[in-house]
Design a protein around this motif. Structure first.
Motif, PDB file in Angstrom:
ATOM      1  N   GLY A 192     -43.626 -32.373  14.097  1.00  0.00           N
ATOM      2  CA  GLY A 192     -44.651 -32.415  12.981  1.00  0.00           C
ATOM      3  C   GLY A 192     -44.382 -33.396  12.004  1.00  0.00           C
ATOM      4  O   GLY A 192     -43.065 -33.846  12.016  1.00  0.00           O
ATOM      5  N   ARG A 193     -45.256 -33.712  11.367  1.00  0.00           N
ATOM      6  CA  ARG A 193     -44.975 -34.314  10.194  1.00  0.00           C
ATOM      7  C   ARG A 193     -43.721 -34.022   9.304  1.00  0.00           C
ATOM      8  O   ARG A 193     -42.966 -34.523   8.726  1.00  0.00           O
ATOM      9  N   TYR A 194     -43.843 -32.867   9.226  1.00  0.00           N
ATOM     10  CA  TYR A 194     -42.757 -32.264   8.575  1.00  0.00           C
ATOM     11  C   TYR A 194     -41.806 -31.231   9.542  1.00  0.00           C
ATOM     12  O   TYR A 194     -42.281 -30.276  10.070  1.00  0.00           O
ATOM     13  N   HIS A 195     -40.896 -31.709   9.807  1.00  0.00           N
ATOM     14  CA  HIS A 195     -39.866 -31.017  10.624  1.00  0.00           C
ATOM     15  C   HIS A 195     -39.086 -29.948  10.173  1.00  0.00           C
ATOM     16  O   HIS A 195     -38.104 -30.313   9.316  1.00  0.00           O
ATOM     17  N   ILE A 196     -39.227 -28.568  10.103  1.00  0.00           N
ATOM     18  CA  ILE A 196     -38.450 -27.797   9.668  1.00  0.00           C
ATOM     19  C   ILE A 196     -37.213 -27.282  10.556  1.00  0.00           C
ATOM     20  O   ILE A 196     -37.566 -26.729  11.830  1.00  0.00           O
ATOM     21  N   GLN A 197     -36.054 -27.128  10.021  1.00  0.00           N
ATOM     22  CA  GLN A 197     -34.833 -26.559  10.834  1.00  0.00           C
ATOM     23  C   GLN A 197     -34.632 -25.453  10.041  1.00  0.00           C
ATOM     24  O   GLN A 197     -34.060 -25.676   8.837  1.00  0.00           O
ATOM     25  N   ILE A 198     -34.505 -24.261  10.518  1.00  0.00           N
ATOM     26  CA  ILE A 198     -34.069 -23.129   9.954  1.00  0.00           C
ATOM     27  C   ILE A 198     -32.727 -22.857  10.524  1.00  0.00           C
ATOM     28  O   ILE A 198     -32.492 -22.652  11.828  1.00  0.00           O
TER      29      ILE A 198
END
Length: 161
Positions: free
Chosen positions: A75-81
């Motif tokens: 995605g445009r914003y790649h979230i890594q948790i």
């Protein structure tokens, strides 16, 4: 130019860097394609199979074994948790559940609008700030489940501007 043509051209550009490559070049080739295109498309896997004379099932077998490879665009914003020990102890499982509810995706998926992708990582290296998530290079520390909707709303607002 169609997407399939650009994908094929990008793959050919990578393969040109590996003349006379054999099966031992598979992982570096896949890494380069993903670096170039952001993920491994079906078309890319087929092209690599033809080039290395390997069945696509073998390539998928290798690529799915390593969690570094993606089969959908980020995605445009790649979230890594982070799910490392410190983050786990401080509640990252609940934060992950909140992210999944808010985004309506599971780890490894991208939202239908293409804005967000979600990934679980073993450790971000910010244990003293646990629980932590990285959103396209921006770190959010000492997270709570209550903070997630507001954080996601900020990124949605930024994308709309």
């Amino acid at each position: 130019m169609s997407t399939a043509v650009s994908i094929t051209e990008g793959v050919c550009g990578v393969l040109d860097k590996y003349p006379n490559a054999g099966r031992d070049s598979l992982i570096p080739i896949l890494q380069d394609i993903q670096e170039e295109q952001g993920f491994l498309s079906r078309e890319a896997v087929v092209e690599v199979g033809k080039y290395l004379n390997l069945p696509t099932s073998k390539i998928y077998g290798v690529a799915t074994f390593y969690n570094q490879f993606r089969f959908t665009p980020q995605g445009r914003y790649h979230i890594q948790i982070c799910r490392g020990t410190a983050c786990h102890v401080k509640g990252s499982a609940a934060v992950l559940e909140s992210l999944k509810r808010e985004l309506k995706v599971n780890p490894g998926e991208t939202t239908s609008d293409g804005l967000f992708s979600l990934e679980i990582v073993a450790c971000i290296g910010a244990c003293g700030l646990a629980p932590v998530m990285n959103v396209s290079g921006n770190f959010h520390a000492k997270l709570s489940t209550q903070a997630i909707p507001g954080i996601i709303k900020q990124y949605r607002k930024a994308a709309a501007e």
